[in-house]
Each structure stands twice: as C-alpha cells, then as structure tokens.
Design a protein around this motif. Structure first.
Motif, PDB file in Angstrom:
ATOM      1  N   ARG A  24     -10.341  -1.942  -5.134  1.00  0.00           N
ATOM      2  CA  ARG A  24     -10.694  -2.664  -6.366  1.00  0.00           C
ATOM      3  C   ARG A  24     -12.121  -2.312  -6.786  1.00  0.00           C
ATOM      4  O   ARG A  24     -13.016  -2.206  -5.961  1.00  0.00           O
ATOM      5  CB  ARG A  24     -10.573  -4.164  -6.153  1.00  0.00           C
ATOM      6  CG  ARG A  24      -9.166  -4.650  -6.041  1.00  0.00           C
ATOM      7  CD  ARG A  24      -9.112  -6.178  -5.925  1.00  0.00           C
ATOM      8  NE  ARG A  24      -7.739  -6.627  -5.906  1.00  0.00           N
ATOM      9  CZ  ARG A  24      -7.034  -6.838  -4.788  1.00  0.00           C
ATOM     10  NH1 ARG A  24      -7.596  -6.642  -3.609  1.00  0.00           N
ATOM     11  NH2 ARG A  24      -5.786  -7.250  -4.851  1.00  0.00           N
ATOM     12  N   ASP A  27     -14.907  -4.586  -5.462  1.00  0.00           N
ATOM     13  CA  ASP A  27     -15.178  -4.658  -4.031  1.00  0.00           C
ATOM     14  C   ASP A  27     -16.547  -4.053  -3.755  1.00  0.00           C
ATOM     15  O   ASP A  27     -17.106  -3.324  -4.573  1.00  0.00           O
ATOM     16  CB  ASP A  27     -14.103  -3.920  -3.227  1.00  0.00           C
ATOM     17  CG  ASP A  27     -12.783  -4.693  -3.155  1.00  0.00           C
ATOM     18  OD1 ASP A  27     -12.754  -5.883  -3.546  1.00  0.00           O
ATOM     19  OD2 ASP A  27     -11.790  -4.108  -2.709  1.00  0.00           O
ATOM     20  N   ASP A  31     -16.935  -2.537   1.716  1.00  0.00           N
ATOM     21  CA  ASP A  31     -15.469  -2.454   1.761  1.00  0.00           C
ATOM     22  C   ASP A  31     -15.018  -0.994   1.701  1.00  0.00           C
ATOM     23  O   ASP A  31     -14.096  -0.600   2.412  1.00  0.00           O
ATOM     24  CB  ASP A  31     -14.849  -3.238   0.599  1.00  0.00           C
ATOM     25  CG  ASP A  31     -15.119  -4.733   0.680  1.00  0.00           C
ATOM     26  OD1 ASP A  31     -15.158  -5.276   1.803  1.00  0.00           O
ATOM     27  OD2 ASP A  31     -15.311  -5.350  -0.387  1.00  0.00           O
ATOM     28  N   GLU A 116      -4.094  -2.376 -11.604  1.00  0.00           N
ATOM     29  CA  GLU A 116      -3.662  -2.868 -10.302  1.00  0.00           C
ATOM     30  C   GLU A 116      -2.141  -2.991 -10.280  1.00  0.00           C
ATOM     31  O   GLU A 116      -1.536  -3.518 -11.212  1.00  0.00           O
ATOM     32  CB  GLU A 116      -4.306  -4.229 -10.028  1.00  0.00           C
ATOM     33  CG  GLU A 116      -4.063  -4.742  -8.638  1.00  0.00           C
ATOM     34  CD  GLU A 116      -4.924  -5.934  -8.294  1.00  0.00           C
ATOM     35  OE1 GLU A 116      -4.495  -6.716  -7.431  1.00  0.00           O
ATOM     36  OE2 GLU A 116      -6.014  -6.095  -8.876  1.00  0.00           O
ATOM     37  N   GLN A 118       1.315  -4.515  -8.942  1.00  0.00           N
ATOM     38  CA  GLN A 118       1.796  -5.756  -8.336  1.00  0.00           C
ATOM     39  C   GLN A 118       2.418  -5.459  -6.979  1.00  0.00           C
ATOM     40  O   GLN A 118       3.128  -4.467  -6.818  1.00  0.00           O
ATOM     41  CB  GLN A 118       2.829  -6.425  -9.250  1.00  0.00           C
ATOM     42  CG  GLN A 118       2.268  -6.895 -10.581  1.00  0.00           C
ATOM     43  CD  GLN A 118       1.186  -7.942 -10.421  1.00  0.00           C
ATOM     44  OE1 GLN A 118       1.254  -8.810  -9.553  1.00  0.00           O
ATOM     45  NE2 GLN A 118       0.147  -7.846 -11.258  1.00  0.00           N
ATOM     46  N   GLY A 119       2.132  -6.301  -5.996  1.00  0.00           N
ATOM     47  CA  GLY A 119       2.721  -6.141  -4.671  1.00  0.00           C
ATOM     48  C   GLY A 119       2.000  -5.161  -3.769  1.00  0.00           C
ATOM     49  O   GLY A 119       2.441  -4.920  -2.647  1.00  0.00           O
ATOM     50  N   THR A 120       0.891  -4.571  -4.233  1.00  0.00           N
ATOM     51  CA  THR A 120       0.127  -3.631  -3.409  1.00  0.00           C
ATOM     52  C   THR A 120      -1.094  -4.349  -2.855  1.00  0.00           C
ATOM     53  O   THR A 120      -1.802  -5.039  -3.580  1.00  0.00           O
ATOM     54  CB  THR A 120      -0.329  -2.409  -4.234  1.00  0.00           C
ATOM     55  OG1 THR A 120       0.822  -1.767  -4.777  1.00  0.00           O
ATOM     56  CG2 THR A 120      -1.101  -1.420  -3.375  1.00  0.00           C
ATOM     57  N   ASP A 121      -1.317  -4.196  -1.556  1.00  0.00           N
ATOM     58  CA  ASP A 121      -2.513  -4.752  -0.929  1.00  0.00           C
ATOM     59  C   ASP A 121      -3.638  -3.728  -1.039  1.00  0.00           C
ATOM     60  O   ASP A 121      -3.438  -2.539  -0.794  1.00  0.00           O
ATOM     61  CB  ASP A 121      -2.251  -5.062   0.550  1.00  0.00           C
ATOM     62  CG  ASP A 121      -1.296  -6.233   0.746  1.00  0.00           C
ATOM     63  OD1 ASP A 121      -1.299  -7.144  -0.106  1.00  0.00           O
ATOM     64  OD2 ASP A 121      -0.557  -6.220   1.745  1.00  0.00           O
ATOM     65  N   TYR A 122      -4.816  -4.191  -1.404  1.00  0.00           N
ATOM     66  CA  TYR A 122      -5.978  -3.325  -1.537  1.00  0.00           C
ATOM     67  C   TYR A 122      -7.050  -3.765  -0.572  1.00  0.00           C
ATOM     68  O   TYR A 122      -7.173  -4.952  -0.310  1.00  0.00           O
ATOM     69  CB  TYR A 122      -6.504  -3.357  -2.981  1.00  0.00           C
ATOM     70  CG  TYR A 122      -5.514  -2.827  -3.978  1.00  0.00           C
ATOM     71  CD1 TYR A 122      -5.325  -1.464  -4.132  1.00  0.00           C
ATOM     72  CD2 TYR A 122      -4.750  -3.698  -4.756  1.00  0.00           C
ATOM     73  CE1 TYR A 122      -4.410  -0.971  -5.041  1.00  0.00           C
ATOM     74  CE2 TYR A 122      -3.835  -3.207  -5.671  1.00  0.00           C
ATOM     75  CZ  TYR A 122      -3.668  -1.851  -5.807  1.00  0.00           C
ATOM     76  OH  TYR A 122      -2.768  -1.361  -6.708  1.00  0.00           O
ATOM     77  N   ASN A 124      -6.128   0.347  -0.170  1.00  0.00           N
ATOM     78  CA  ASN A 124      -4.863   0.979   0.175  1.00  0.00           C
ATOM     79  C   ASN A 124      -5.092   2.459   0.483  1.00  0.00           C
ATOM     80  O   ASN A 124      -5.638   3.184  -0.332  1.00  0.00           O
ATOM     81  CB  ASN A 124      -3.886   0.828  -0.996  1.00  0.00           C
ATOM     82  CG  ASN A 124      -2.577   1.524  -0.763  1.00  0.00           C
ATOM     83  OD1 ASN A 124      -2.049   1.550   0.338  1.00  0.00           O
ATOM     84  ND2 ASN A 124      -2.040   2.114  -1.823  1.00  0.00           N
TER      85      ASN A 124
END
Length: 171
Positions: A24, A27, A31, A116, A118-122, A124
């Motif tokens: 992101r 971040d 990170d 971004e 949807q459903g993706t964790d960042y 990644n």
C-alpha cells in the motif's frame, strides 16, 4: 492505491535474482524493508537503509532503519516515513542496502500503481525469480576516472619565481 515494485539484487552475474511485490502506498518504508527481507529469506535483524535514487541509480538521501546520525544531521527514519512521501511517478527508484557488514545491495523500482484488489492481503509477494547466493556479491568501489586530469600539468614553472608576486601580495 497499491505500489508494485521490482526489487533486483545487484549481483554482477548472469543470474538475475529479483522479487516483484505489492504494498500500500501509505505503508511505511519499514514495511517495505520487512517485505523485501522476508521475500529474499533474510531474518531482517541487520541494519539497513534505503537511498533515494535518480534515473542513473546515483545514491541520494538516506532513509535509515535506526538513527545513527550525529547532532545536527537529521536522517529520515523508515518507521516514520510513508512510501508515497518518497516514491511516486516522478521518483521511482531506490537503492536498498541490507546488512552493512556484507553490503547486500538491491535496486528497487516502482513498476506501476494500481487499484487495491479485493481479497488480497498486502504487502503481497507476487513473483520470485532466482535464488539468492549464500554470500553477498563482492562490491568494488572505485572513483570515476577523469581522462584529461594531470596534477602536474598546471603551466607553472617551479624554477621561475618572478611570477609569484610576493611583494605585491605580502601582508
């Protein structure tokens, strides 16, 4: 927004070693440091710094993991600096150095900025290419050579004292 970076190991061999990752824009640089170290298999416990870079990969301002600066010299800190404060469309390149004893050096380049998903964790890790060597590639530090410079060519005759003007300029 999501920043997609390619992180390339500076290894001076034919084998390319790089990672593509997403993070992101808001971040922190810490990170980004964490996802880089994890994606290359480091424990993340060594000192590290990012350096703002230009298009020719010249090292600029440091963004440090820990404040090791002396009084009066302010250094930006990874945990206090957002990625989008350093990297954007006009400034897309960073140099990342991990473990100053071994000097693991990486070129970090912003590839694209996307929405971004949807459903993706960042952050990644998107893609892995090549294996990191057991030891850091050896670094060679040398200054650029200036072909026309000769320290002894100054058109001064060391045996001719009349041009030195001691009387005119003597205090």
């Amino acid at each position: 927004m999501i920043y997609r970076f390619r992180v390339i190991l500076d290894n001076n061999t034919e084998d390319d070693v790089f990672r593509d990752l997403e993070i992101r824009e808001g971040d922190t640089m810490e990170d980004l440091h964490n996802i880089i170290t994890q994606s290359f298999g480091f424990d993340g416990m060594e000192m590290a710094s990012f350096y703002v870079s230009d298009d020719e990969w010249n090292q600029g301002e440091e963004i440090a993991m820990m404040d090791m600066s002396e009084a009066g010299n302010q250094v930006r800190m990874m945990n206090e600096t957002n990625i989008n404060d350093v990297v954007h469309e006009a400034a897309t390149k960073l140099i990342y150095v991990y473990d100053f004893m071994n000097m693991w050096t990486f070129y970090v380049e912003l590839g694209e900025i996307v929405e971004e998903a949807q459903g993706t964790d960042y952050p990644n890790l998107m893609y892995v290419h090549g294996q990191i060597p057991d030891e850091a590639p050896e670094k060679v530090f040398e200054a650029e050579e200036e072909e026309s410079f000769n320290e002894f060519e100054d058109d001064l005759d060391v045996d001719d004292y009349s041009d030195l003007d001691f009387d005119e300029n003597w205090n």
